[in-house]
Design a protein around this motif. Sequence first.
Motif, short mmCIF file in Angstrom:
data_model
loop_
_atom_site.label_atom_id
_atom_site.label_comp_id
_atom_site.label_asym_id
_atom_site.label_seq_id
_atom_site.Cartn_x
_atom_site.Cartn_y
_atom_site.Cartn_z
N ALA A 27 0.82 -1.21 0.00
CA ALA A 27 0.00 0.00 0.00
C ALA A 27 0.85 1.26 0.00
CB ALA A 27 -0.91 0.00 1.22
N LYS A 30 -2.29 4.01 3.17
CA LYS A 30 -2.51 2.80 3.98
C LYS A 30 -3.93 2.64 4.50
CE LYS A 30 2.01 2.11 3.98
NZ LYS A 30 2.65 0.98 3.31
N TRP A 32 -5.65 1.43 7.63
CA TRP A 32 -5.31 1.15 9.04
C TRP A 32 -6.49 1.64 9.88
CZ3 TRP A 32 -2.31 -2.35 10.66
CH2 TRP A 32 -1.84 -2.38 11.97
N LYS A 34 -10.68 -0.09 10.80
CA LYS A 34 -11.83 -0.60 10.03
C LYS A 34 -13.07 -0.66 10.92
CE LYS A 34 -10.24 -5.39 10.70
NZ LYS A 34 -10.01 -6.68 10.05
N SER A 44 -7.69 3.29 0.46
CA SER A 44 -6.26 2.97 0.35
C SER A 44 -5.93 2.69 -1.12
CB SER A 44 -5.93 1.76 1.22
OG SER A 44 -6.71 0.64 0.83
N GLY A 158 -11.88 -12.08 3.92
CA GLY A 158 -10.81 -12.87 4.55
C GLY A 158 -9.77 -11.96 5.18
N SER A 161 -6.74 -6.10 3.05
CA SER A 161 -5.83 -5.70 1.98
C SER A 161 -5.81 -6.70 0.83
CB SER A 161 -4.42 -5.53 2.54
OG SER A 161 -4.01 -6.72 3.17
N ARG A 164 -7.27 -5.95 -2.77
CA ARG A 164 -6.55 -5.16 -3.78
C ARG A 164 -5.66 -6.04 -4.65
NH1 ARG A 164 -4.85 -1.42 0.90
NH2 ARG A 164 -3.14 -2.90 0.76
N SER A 218 -1.92 -7.42 12.51
CA SER A 218 -2.63 -6.30 11.87
C SER A 218 -4.03 -6.17 12.42
CB SER A 218 -2.72 -6.52 10.36
OG SER A 218 -1.47 -6.34 9.78
N THR A 219 -4.68 -7.30 12.63
CA THR A 219 -6.07 -7.26 13.10
C THR A 219 -6.16 -6.55 14.45
OG1 THR A 219 -6.45 -9.27 11.86
CG2 THR A 219 -8.09 -8.73 13.52
N HIS A 222 -5.50 -2.78 13.85
CA HIS A 222 -6.70 -2.09 13.34
C HIS A 222 -7.63 -1.77 14.50
CE1 HIS A 222 -6.12 -2.46 9.01
NE2 HIS A 222 -5.81 -3.73 9.13
N ALA A 310 2.87 -3.22 8.13
CA ALA A 310 2.80 -3.36 9.58
C ALA A 310 3.87 -4.35 10.05
CB ALA A 310 1.41 -3.80 10.00
C1 DP6 Z 1 -0.51 -2.02 7.19
O1 DP6 Z 1 -5.34 -6.45 5.49
O2 DP6 Z 1 -3.61 -7.46 6.99
O3 DP6 Z 1 -0.65 -3.58 5.42
O4 DP6 Z 1 -8.14 -6.80 7.27
O5 DP6 Z 1 -7.37 -7.40 9.56
O6 DP6 Z 1 -6.69 -8.82 7.59
P1 DP6 Z 1 -7.04 -7.44 8.11
O7 DP6 Z 1 -5.74 -6.55 7.97
P2 DP6 Z 1 -4.67 -6.46 6.81
O8 DP6 Z 1 -4.07 -5.00 7.10
C2 DP6 Z 1 -3.08 -4.47 6.29
C3 DP6 Z 1 -2.61 -3.20 6.80
C4 DP6 Z 1 -1.39 -2.62 6.11
C5 DP6 Z 1 -1.79 -1.47 5.18
C6 DP6 Z 1 -2.41 -1.83 3.87
O9 DP6 Z 1 -2.10 -2.90 3.30
O10 DP6 Z 1 -3.18 -0.99 3.37
#
Ligand code: DP6
Length: 351
Positions: A27, A30, A32, A34, A44, A158, A161, A164, A218-219, A222, A310
Amino acid sequence: MEKEFLSDQSFELRDFTVSASCPSNIALIKYWGKYSGQIPANPSISYTLNHCKTNTELEFIAGEGFSVQTFLAGKEELKFAEKIEKYFRSIEPYLPWILKGKYIIRTENTFPHSSGIASSASGFGAIAKCLMEVDEAFSGESGAEFKVNKASFLARLGSGSACRSLYEGLVVWGKTSEVDGSSDFFAVRYPDADIHPVFKNFNDWVLLIHEGEKSVSSTVGHGLMNTNPYAERRFQEAHENFTLLKEVLRNGDMEGFIKLVEHEALTLHAMMLMSEPAFILMKTGTLAVINKIWEFRKSTGLPLFFTLDAGANVHLLFPNNGSEGQIKEFIEAQLLQHTQNNGVVKDVMKF
Ligand code: DP6
């Protein structure tokens, strides 16, 4: 909008094996933070990678009780299977046949497993692609655009990110007035005609500063945005950055691009520092590399810059515009020493 992907279609089941491959993405602005239902707090945009991929084979055995078995690089993974089982249960309204059989899922990444490169984006992307193939086989054809959008929609459920990763090039997820057709529910390609050629042939070399598990997922990260006092300002800034980025992409403004991309990366980590409890995913090597990049840019004027996801790894971004030889030499001579095992994954975004 989500209704678009609900399904009450009749289906005819049979044993079926399908494979799909899906790249990872990095990304620039980003995601970050949800809201429930995997709705992003801000839009993003990412580059889809070329070499960092997950290859997945999904075997569906019709008529057996619902169960999921997963193998990662040949090794059975029970935790991953549990996660996928839960995921499949959650997407039944969109794929009504999904709980009517047994699954064996074999998956492998083209990048080192312990590298800290997010495999959830390419992993869920590949699974969603497989599911749409099976859906087509059981329920009939659905049209290419609908199919990829629904795969992106399913991948999002799932891992955010992941949605994308279903498209090449620059990809946007999250509603923004700056991009026609953008949606919180699935990703769309950023219009090719609005991207200056200088941004269409770019390197992403990932320095593996720290291999292994992250201290905070990451979860969880967030989730900590829910109580972060700076969150609202951050979400608003991401919208503002889309307006800036649009101009930058159109004009080929490399300086503007560098400033914006590095700012986004640092803001992501600043949000972690401002969380309660605070956490830090950068390591000493991450900071050393950032400082060296800034010194290099100051003394040479060459377009080498960074982004972070992250974790501690540094994504080194630089265009293929004739200056890449000197940049590559600098990376090998000055930056590789900050990795754990001389680890670097060399990818390129070409479209
Ligand atoms: C920092 O997509 O891994 O990479 O939706 O909880 O599975 P979940 O999180 P995730 O978060 C990615 C965050 C990041 C920024 C980004 O890819 O935009």
